[in-house]
Design a protein around this motif. Structure first.
Motif, PDB file in Angstrom:
ATOM      1  N   GLY A  12      -2.138  -4.409  13.279  1.00 44.84           N
ATOM      2  CA  GLY A  12      -1.203  -3.472  13.894  1.00 44.84           C
ATOM      3  C   GLY A  12      -0.210  -2.928  12.878  1.00 44.84           C
ATOM      4  O   GLY A  12       0.109  -1.729  12.889  1.00 44.84           O
ATOM      5  N   ARG A  13       0.235  -3.796  11.981  1.00 43.30           N
ATOM      6  CA  ARG A  13       1.221  -3.356  10.986  1.00 43.30           C
ATOM      7  C   ARG A  13       0.585  -2.448   9.938  1.00 43.30           C
ATOM      8  O   ARG A  13       1.148  -1.417   9.565  1.00 43.30           O
ATOM      9  N   ILE A  14      -0.609  -2.821   9.451  1.00 38.18           N
ATOM     10  CA  ILE A  14      -1.229  -2.066   8.363  1.00 38.18           C
ATOM     11  C   ILE A  14      -1.705  -0.691   8.823  1.00 38.18           C
ATOM     12  O   ILE A  14      -1.746   0.258   8.050  1.00 38.18           O
ATOM     13  N   THR A  15      -2.083  -0.563  10.091  1.00 38.70           N
ATOM     14  CA  THR A  15      -2.535   0.730  10.584  1.00 38.70           C
ATOM     15  C   THR A  15      -1.376   1.691  10.829  1.00 38.70           C
ATOM     16  O   THR A  15      -1.592   2.884  11.036  1.00 38.70           O
ATOM     17  N   VAL A  20       3.528   3.573   0.367  1.00 40.40           N
ATOM     18  CA  VAL A  20       3.018   2.505  -0.485  1.00 40.40           C
ATOM     19  C   VAL A  20       3.938   1.292  -0.412  1.00 40.40           C
ATOM     20  O   VAL A  20       3.472   0.143  -0.423  1.00 40.40           O
ATOM     21  N   ASP A  21       5.238   1.523  -0.313  1.00 42.28           N
ATOM     22  CA  ASP A  21       6.191   0.411  -0.195  1.00 42.28           C
ATOM     23  C   ASP A  21       5.929  -0.393   1.077  1.00 42.28           C
ATOM     24  O   ASP A  21       6.001  -1.632   1.071  1.00 42.28           O
ATOM     25  N   ASP A  22       5.633   0.303   2.183  1.00 44.85           N
ATOM     26  CA  ASP A  22       5.304  -0.386   3.433  1.00 44.85           C
ATOM     27  C   ASP A  22       4.059  -1.247   3.253  1.00 44.85           C
ATOM     28  O   ASP A  22       3.992  -2.385   3.743  1.00 44.85           O
ATOM     29  N   ALA A  26       3.759  -5.317   3.579  1.00 50.06           N
ATOM     30  CA  ALA A  26       2.818  -5.937   4.513  1.00 50.06           C
ATOM     31  C   ALA A  26       1.956  -6.978   3.813  1.00 50.06           C
ATOM     32  O   ALA A  26       1.697  -8.061   4.349  1.00 50.06           O
ATOM     33  N   LEU A  27       1.518  -6.684   2.585  1.00 52.52           N
ATOM     34  CA  LEU A  27       0.693  -7.631   1.839  1.00 52.52           C
ATOM     35  C   LEU A  27       1.508  -8.863   1.426  1.00 52.52           C
ATOM     36  O   LEU A  27       1.009  -9.993   1.462  1.00 52.52           O
ATOM     37  N   HIS A  28       2.746  -8.644   1.036  1.00 57.10           N
ATOM     38  CA  HIS A  28       3.628  -9.774   0.717  1.00 57.10           C
ATOM     39  C   HIS A  28       3.754 -10.692   1.936  1.00 57.10           C
ATOM     40  O   HIS A  28       3.676 -11.921   1.817  1.00 57.10           O
ATOM     41  N   THR A  29       3.933 -10.084   3.105  1.00 60.07           N
ATOM     42  CA  THR A  29       4.170 -10.856   4.332  1.00 60.07           C
ATOM     43  C   THR A  29       2.948 -11.672   4.736  1.00 60.07           C
ATOM     44  O   THR A  29       3.079 -12.802   5.213  1.00 60.07           O
ATOM     45  N   ILE A  30       1.751 -11.121   4.545  1.00 63.33           N
ATOM     46  CA  ILE A  30       0.539 -11.793   5.008  1.00 63.33           C
ATOM     47  C   ILE A  30       0.083 -12.894   4.057  1.00 63.33           C
ATOM     48  O   ILE A  30      -0.659 -13.794   4.449  1.00 63.33           O
ATOM     49  N   CYS A  31       0.521 -12.848   2.788  1.00 65.83           N
ATOM     50  CA  CYS A  31       0.047 -13.828   1.812  1.00 65.83           C
ATOM     51  C   CYS A  31       0.361 -15.264   2.232  1.00 65.83           C
ATOM     52  O   CYS A  31      -0.507 -16.149   2.133  1.00 65.83           O
ATOM     53  N   GLU A  32       1.568 -15.518   2.681  1.00 71.54           N
ATOM     54  CA  GLU A  32       1.961 -16.903   3.008  1.00 71.54           C
ATOM     55  C   GLU A  32       1.104 -17.494   4.123  1.00 71.54           C
ATOM     56  O   GLU A  32       0.564 -18.597   3.961  1.00 71.54           O
ATOM     57  N   PRO A  33       0.934 -16.796   5.271  1.00 76.68           N
ATOM     58  CA  PRO A  33       0.074 -17.397   6.312  1.00 76.68           C
ATOM     59  C   PRO A  33      -1.388 -17.522   5.883  1.00 76.68           C
ATOM     60  O   PRO A  33      -2.102 -18.384   6.402  1.00 76.68           O
ATOM     61  N   LEU A  34      -1.834 -16.702   4.941  1.00 79.24           N
ATOM     62  CA  LEU A  34      -3.191 -16.841   4.429  1.00 79.24           C
ATOM     63  C   LEU A  34      -3.334 -18.040   3.501  1.00 79.24           C
ATOM     64  O   LEU A  34      -4.440 -18.524   3.263  1.00 79.24           O
ATOM     65  N   GLY A 163      -5.846   0.981   4.538  1.00 80.98           N
ATOM     66  CA  GLY A 163      -4.473   1.455   4.647  1.00 80.98           C
ATOM     67  C   GLY A 163      -4.007   2.100   3.357  1.00 80.98           C
ATOM     68  O   GLY A 163      -3.304   3.122   3.371  1.00 80.98           O
ATOM     69  N   ALA A 164      -4.411   1.532   2.225  1.00 76.95           N
ATOM     70  CA  ALA A 164      -4.039   2.102   0.929  1.00 76.95           C
ATOM     71  C   ALA A 164      -4.663   3.479   0.745  1.00 76.95           C
ATOM     72  O   ALA A 164      -4.024   4.398   0.228  1.00 76.95           O
TER      73      ALA A 164
END
Length: 249
Positions: A12-15, A20-22, A26-34, A163-164
């Protein structure tokens, strides 16, 4: 948060990212739970030469990223090369099973570990008409691979690269500007790719040899090249032909 909930939240967030900053946030945020520390999303080209036209966002250690770019490793990086022979994500520990590794490749991976980059997981991105790319996740040297999270990392990597493509400001791709061959030009180029001469193609298609030559010449002109070999490569690159078409059984 469960894996399904995490996936739905990220998708939902990536779509909905618009910059590019967004995307980077989003990638920073998802790294930890991954279960990963680093991410790198990029086209597999010489980034320094391509300038802003190449998709590239990462949080790798600055010294390693600068060294990677200065030496043009976007093209020769063994992780990038391995991603060209599969359509699903893979751990870097599997590289020796996927491609022949040269001494230079092994030295490259060892140097990455010296810069703090351990094992990683890469999701390939193959889009006809564009340079190949990938989205990778990695940990510091010595940290375990979160195998239980790799299915989610596969999904995240695919959506992140898409998304990129959507938000990158200087992405050099316009589907409407891509050469579009006529049916006859495509037929001729297919047989050229299969190694047939113009005379052989004329017999196969029931047209004159001169007509075949003209169709091939026009196909080359549409791609802006003067060699039929280069035109064949371009048809593979933009999806007009596939390897399955050429190496038919």
């Amino acid at each position: 948060m469960g894996m399904r909930t995490t996936a739905e939240a990220f998708i939902g967030r990536i779509t909905s990212v618009s910059t590019v900053d967004d995307l980077e946030t989003a990638l920073h945020t998802i790294c930890e739970p991954l279960g990963f520390e680093y991410f790198a999303l990029s086209h597999h080209i010489d980034v320094a030469r391509a300038g802003g036209a190449a998709i590239r966002v990462h949080n790798y250690p600055e010294r390693w990223a600068d060294y990677h770019d200065a030496n043009g490793f976007g093209v020769t990086d063994p992780v990038h090369r391995a991603s060209h022979v599969t359509s699903v994500g893979f751990t870097w520990s599997r590289l020796p099973e996927m491609i022949p590794l040269t001494p230079h490749d092994r030295a490259f991976m060892a140097l990455g570990r010296q810069h703090g980059i351990g094992d990683g997981f890469t999701v390939p991105a193959h889009v006809p008409g564009e340079a190949r790319g990938s989205c990778s996740f990695a940990n510091g040297a010595g940290r375990r691979m979160p195998h239980e999270m790799l299915p989610l990392a596969q999904l995240v990597g695919a959506f992140a690269f898409e998304g990129a493509r959507r938000v990158w400001p200087a992405r050099q791709f316009d589907p409407l500007a891509s050469p579009c061959l006529t049916d006859r030009q495509r037929d001729c180029m297919l047989w050229v790719a299969r190694g047939k001469s113009d005379w052989e193609i004329s017999r196969l298609l029931g047209i004159s040899e001169e007509t075949v030559t003209r169709h091939v010449k026009q196909a080359c002109e549409r791609y802006g090249v003067n060699k039929r070999t280069l035109a064949v490569i371009r048809t593979l690159f933009d999806g007009t032909l596939t390897f399955g078409d050429i190496f038919w059984r």
